[in-house]
Scaffold this motif. Structure first.
Motif, PDB file in Angstrom:
ATOM      1  N   UNK A 161       0.866  -1.179   0.000  1.00  0.00           N
ATOM      2  CA  UNK A 161       0.000   0.000   0.000  1.00  0.00           C
ATOM      3  C   UNK A 161       0.900   1.226   0.000  1.00  0.00           C
ATOM      4  N   UNK A 162       0.742   2.058  -1.003  1.00  0.00           N
ATOM      5  CA  UNK A 162       1.541   3.286  -1.121  1.00  0.00           C
ATOM      6  C   UNK A 162       0.571   4.453  -1.267  1.00  0.00           C
ATOM      7  N   UNK A 163       0.688   5.414  -0.352  1.00  0.00           N
ATOM      8  CA  UNK A 163      -0.258   6.535  -0.336  1.00  0.00           C
ATOM      9  C   UNK A 163       0.230   7.656  -1.244  1.00  0.00           C
ATOM     10  N   UNK A 164       0.278   7.363  -2.542  1.00  0.00           N
ATOM     11  CA  UNK A 164       0.859   8.308  -3.500  1.00  0.00           C
ATOM     12  C   UNK A 164      -0.086   9.468  -3.811  1.00  0.00           C
ATOM     13  N   UNK A 165      -1.342   9.333  -3.440  1.00  0.00           N
ATOM     14  CA  UNK A 165      -2.313  10.378  -3.770  1.00  0.00           C
ATOM     15  C   UNK A 165      -2.448  11.449  -2.693  1.00  0.00           C
ATOM     16  N   UNK A 166      -1.672  11.306  -1.643  1.00  0.00           N
ATOM     17  CA  UNK A 166      -1.644  12.358  -0.617  1.00  0.00           C
ATOM     18  C   UNK A 166      -0.638  13.398  -1.092  1.00  0.00           C
ATOM     19  N   UNK A 167      -1.121  14.403  -1.792  1.00  0.00           N
ATOM     20  CA  UNK A 167      -0.216  15.363  -2.444  1.00  0.00           C
ATOM     21  C   UNK A 167      -0.541  16.775  -1.970  1.00  0.00           C
ATOM     22  N   UNK A 168       0.274  17.724  -2.397  1.00  0.00           N
ATOM     23  CA  UNK A 168       0.003  19.119  -2.045  1.00  0.00           C
ATOM     24  C   UNK A 168      -1.396  19.505  -2.529  1.00  0.00           C
ATOM     25  N   UNK A 169      -1.777  18.962  -3.685  1.00  0.00           N
ATOM     26  CA  UNK A 169      -3.087  19.263  -4.250  1.00  0.00           C
ATOM     27  C   UNK A 169      -4.220  18.690  -3.387  1.00  0.00           C
ATOM     28  N   UNK A 170      -4.095  17.416  -3.005  1.00  0.00           N
ATOM     29  CA  UNK A 170      -5.197  16.850  -2.220  1.00  0.00           C
ATOM     30  C   UNK A 170      -5.197  17.403  -0.789  1.00  0.00           C
ATOM     31  N   UNK A 171      -4.025  17.742  -0.264  1.00  0.00           N
ATOM     32  CA  UNK A 171      -3.989  18.367   1.068  1.00  0.00           C
ATOM     33  C   UNK A 171      -4.642  19.759   1.019  1.00  0.00           C
ATOM     34  N   UNK A 172      -4.436  20.463  -0.106  1.00  0.00           N
ATOM     35  CA  UNK A 172      -5.088  21.775  -0.264  1.00  0.00           C
ATOM     36  C   UNK A 172      -6.606  21.608  -0.229  1.00  0.00           C
ATOM     37  N   UNK A 173      -7.101  20.587  -0.888  1.00  0.00           N
ATOM     38  CA  UNK A 173      -8.548  20.309  -0.863  1.00  0.00           C
ATOM     39  C   UNK A 173      -9.010  20.027   0.565  1.00  0.00           C
ATOM     40  N   UNK A 232     -15.570   9.117   8.624  1.00  0.00           N
ATOM     41  CA  UNK A 232     -16.898   9.258   9.240  1.00  0.00           C
ATOM     42  C   UNK A 232     -17.927   9.436   8.131  1.00  0.00           C
ATOM     43  N   UNK A 233     -19.168   9.132   8.465  1.00  0.00           N
ATOM     44  CA  UNK A 233     -20.264   9.234   7.503  1.00  0.00           C
ATOM     45  C   UNK A 233     -20.319  10.650   6.910  1.00  0.00           C
ATOM     46  N   UNK A 234     -20.116  11.635   7.763  1.00  0.00           N
ATOM     47  CA  UNK A 234     -20.237  13.030   7.317  1.00  0.00           C
ATOM     48  C   UNK A 234     -19.178  13.403   6.274  1.00  0.00           C
ATOM     49  N   UNK A 235     -18.034  12.712   6.282  1.00  0.00           N
ATOM     50  CA  UNK A 235     -16.933  13.082   5.386  1.00  0.00           C
ATOM     51  C   UNK A 235     -16.950  12.314   4.062  1.00  0.00           C
ATOM     52  N   UNK A 236     -17.890  11.386   3.909  1.00  0.00           N
ATOM     53  CA  UNK A 236     -17.862  10.490   2.740  1.00  0.00           C
ATOM     54  C   UNK A 236     -18.101  11.237   1.437  1.00  0.00           C
ATOM     55  N   UNK A 237     -17.416  10.777   0.391  1.00  0.00           N
ATOM     56  CA  UNK A 237     -17.591  11.278  -0.983  1.00  0.00           C
ATOM     57  C   UNK A 237     -17.436  12.801  -1.046  1.00  0.00           C
ATOM     58  N   UNK A 238     -16.476  13.319  -0.318  1.00  0.00           N
ATOM     59  CA  UNK A 238     -16.264  14.771  -0.377  1.00  0.00           C
ATOM     60  C   UNK A 238     -15.175  15.114  -1.410  1.00  0.00           C
ATOM     61  N   UNK A 239     -14.945  16.378  -1.583  1.00  0.00           N
ATOM     62  CA  UNK A 239     -13.991  16.794  -2.616  1.00  0.00           C
ATOM     63  C   UNK A 239     -12.594  16.232  -2.371  1.00  0.00           C
ATOM     64  N   UNK A 240     -12.197  16.180  -1.096  1.00  0.00           N
ATOM     65  CA  UNK A 240     -10.865  15.663  -0.768  1.00  0.00           C
ATOM     66  C   UNK A 240     -10.720  14.217  -1.238  1.00  0.00           C
ATOM     67  N   UNK A 241     -11.710  13.413  -0.917  1.00  0.00           N
ATOM     68  CA  UNK A 241     -11.658  11.996  -1.299  1.00  0.00           C
ATOM     69  C   UNK A 241     -11.623  11.836  -2.816  1.00  0.00           C
TER      70      UNK A 241
END
Lengths: 430, 430
Positions: A161-173, A232-241
């Motif tokens: 498992x490599x978390x390559x999608x945790x980037x400056x762009x996704x952190x900004x979101x 959490x349920x509240x965070x599902x399918x949000x822009x960050x994800x």
């Protein structure tokens, strides 16, 4: 050459054959889907797991069991027992997520004793080494990260498992998005801690080609981690994800071009009515790459029962096309799982996977249910228990409550509907 | 006058008010839906349950616990304990399905101790009396059947399962249909045994007006039983099942016209991919009558874990509009449930109901998850456990594995993602 490269060159490997036989599909089916990137076979030759498996479109849903030490509990023997019990209970793969004790030693011991593909999350070890050697996660060097990946690949790990999608762009979101639980991925949180302190891009993203060069040598399958998964349920399918999923889709393309096998990890906590859309989104954005989901947990409110919240979501996700279910145990959110939690977690997730396989129309799953129901109809208790997903528990349960006549159970006793129907049917046939 | 008659006359009863307050909706909402037959409030004044509940459209999903003796195990005290534990675990209703011992005595004892609506299946008692007095189920007279219904209504039972759709017509469909498990409803099997031996129509269907006259006097809600429900995946959604549902839809219309509250029972064993269509079909064919499902169990292959197979199906059914979930315990198909099985069954079904309520968009369910996740994010363990669906188990589990620092758990210990994010977020905000 990797399994993917061979598939692209029209070569059928012994692993493809083994998978095809297990699934009851043709060699060519496996080769073709592998070449398209819709199936992966995690298989590092250094480990050469005796029981490889295929994960992806058209195959039965697979189940992974997470084990591993933490800094509070770190006994190698305990982890070897968890490996054994996971495999006996029917896990198709195991992941060693150790973060306590001598991590390399634990991993090597598990690899020697693990007949199924083994996965890890190398960034854990890099972070722990950095804390030990340099005093903090921020002190981790880029070279340390790549050295750990290479060390683990050389040990024989079959998928990372490599978390390559945790980037400056996704952190900004993430910063623009009000979340209740921010980041619940350990790997994701480690990388964000590093990125925020060092003001730098995620090395696993910035130097993705370097990652690919290492894993390709050993044919380690990449599982692109969802560091931004909703907790959490509240965070599902949000822009960050979804931002992260877009990035993972791009990276998956790069894997395939390079001949590296890849799958995509998915949430997490998610309401039942968002699961179908999430599976569709992953399949579209990642061009049919196998989808590996953790749950989804359909409510946040059931600590102590998250094997069940995950089974509800996992069954639904897999019925819509998710390919690989990571088990969740009842210890989730509370503690490291016990041996019994591990066993129960695997069984529960296998139930979800099997229910989904029936919905997916997989013949062998449907036939199996017809067989056990025929045994049930005949009140053939021995056979019913033999065909159960867990063969141990039902026998024990039944033996504890003896019925006065052997052919029924204590629920209905003489008013057993099956028994009444034997009599009525004779009459109806007249 | 029944709740339904009063609703039709624009009268708001104290029970409607109580239900409206519990649900956080207006009195008028309850009255209107009740008048339309889309909500029922099972409430027999002789019992006057302290905690009545509304079941149907726009309300939270309700959970029923089945208890009761069998001829092999029949202790009143055990059943009283089961009643108590069911209610404590959060069951909204209880059904006494006793078939052993002195049935009237058991029922009356439960009624005296049951603060929630109590349901029964009167045909069980009629059949047992017939076996005792006349030597066989076939020896049951029509008058016996109606006398039992009246006896139980007079005792205060709040709702009855009546298998009125098991008719010559639906039995004919059964004969034309190859089923693996024929009939798995005890009530259904009893009636078919009687019909086939006596060559007569089901009295509950033929004399339905007589049924209505009795239940109307006491405002007993009718739950039209699905005697033909599928008992295996292979039998789901077949002509027999749907034929019965058509009949139940017609009978539901007759109930409403007469001012009798009615709901409809549903399957059973059913593949995940057939659940949505089944809920839609029930809602259409029965004009929005509340739907009360037993499971559905999404695979036949997991004896010992049928609380989970039912939770997977139940969550999905309720998310599509089913209103009332009958729990299934892990003892299903194996034995009479133990006290612990009962408790676990209620909790598991409440998890499924709550997950569905989130998907249904019920604000109070969504808010609850946001609250527990906020507590989790803050690592407020006390509050997290206080807000859990089961408040007992998580605390016990956590106390068993002590972590070295109090604000994390032993799963991740110092690498807790929540804790790491506290540090990273301070940095990100700079």
């Amino acid at each position: 050459m990797t399994q993917l490269e061979q598939a692209k060159k029209n070569r059928i490997t012994p692993q493809m054959k083994k998978v095809a036989r297990n699934e009851g599909v043709s060699f060519e089916f496996i080769r073709e889907k592998l070449a398209e990137g819709k199936i992966v076979i995690p298989y590092n030759k250094i480990h050469s797991p005796k029981r490889p498996c295929g994960i992806g479109e058209g195959l039965t849903t697979k189940v992974n069991a997470n084990i591993g030490t933490s800094s509070d509990y770190s006994k190698i023997n305990e982890e070897l027992k968890k490996t054994k019990i996971s495999v006996l209970a029917g896990a198709h793969t195991v992941m060693d997520l150790s973060t306590g004790g001598n991590i390399s030693q634990v991993r090597r011991a598990i690899l020697r004793n693990c007949p199924v593909p083994l996965g890890t999350v190398p960034i854990y070890q890099s972070a722990i080494n950095a804390v030990k050697n340099n005093g903090s996660i921020a002190g981790m060097s880029e070279n340390d990260i790549f050295a750990t990946i290479e060390e683990q690949a050389k040990d024989g790990v079959d998928f990372f498992t490599l978390h390559c999608g945790v980037t400056l762009e996704s952190v900004a979101r993430l910063k623009n998005q009000e979340r209740i639980t921010d980041v619940v991925s350990r790997g994701g949180a480690i990388l964000i801690e590093w990125m925020s302190k060092n003001k730098k891009e995620n090395p696993l993203y910035e130097h993705f080609d370097r990652v690919l060069d290492i894993v390709k040598k050993y044919d380690v399958t990449i599982s692109l981690g969802d560091g931004m998964r909703p907790g959490s349920i509240a965070d599902a399918t949000d822009r960050t994800q979804i931002q992260e999923l877009i990035l993972l889709g791009e990276l998956a393309e790069r894997c395939r071009k390079k001949g590296v096998q890849v799958m995509i990890e998915g949430p997490g906590h998610m309401p039942l009515n968002q699961i179908q859309a999430n599976v569709l989104l992953q399949k579209r954005l990642c061009h049919g790459a196998p989808f590996y989901v953790l749950g989804p947990l359909v409510t946040d409110s059931a600590p102590g029962y998250d094997h069940i919240t995950a089974a509800i979501g996992g069954a639904q996700a897999a019925s819509y096309g998710a390919d690989f279910l990571c088990y969740v145990t009842r210890s989730e959110h509370l503690r490291l799982p016990t041996l019994e939690d591990v066993r129960e977690g695997v069984i529960t997730t296998r139930i979800a996977a099997h229910a989904a396989d029936i919905a997916k129309g997989i013949k062998k799953a449907i036939d199996h249910d017809a067989k056990i129901s025929t045994a049930r109809r005949k009140r053939n208790w021995r056979k019913q228990i033999e065909l159960a997903i867990d063969r141990e528990r039902p026998g024990k349960m039944r033996r504890k409550f003896k019925s006065s006549t052997k052919d029924v159970c204590t629920m209905c006793s003489e008013y057993c509907s099956m028994k009444l129907m034997d009599s009525a049917k004779r009459e109806l046939k007249k």
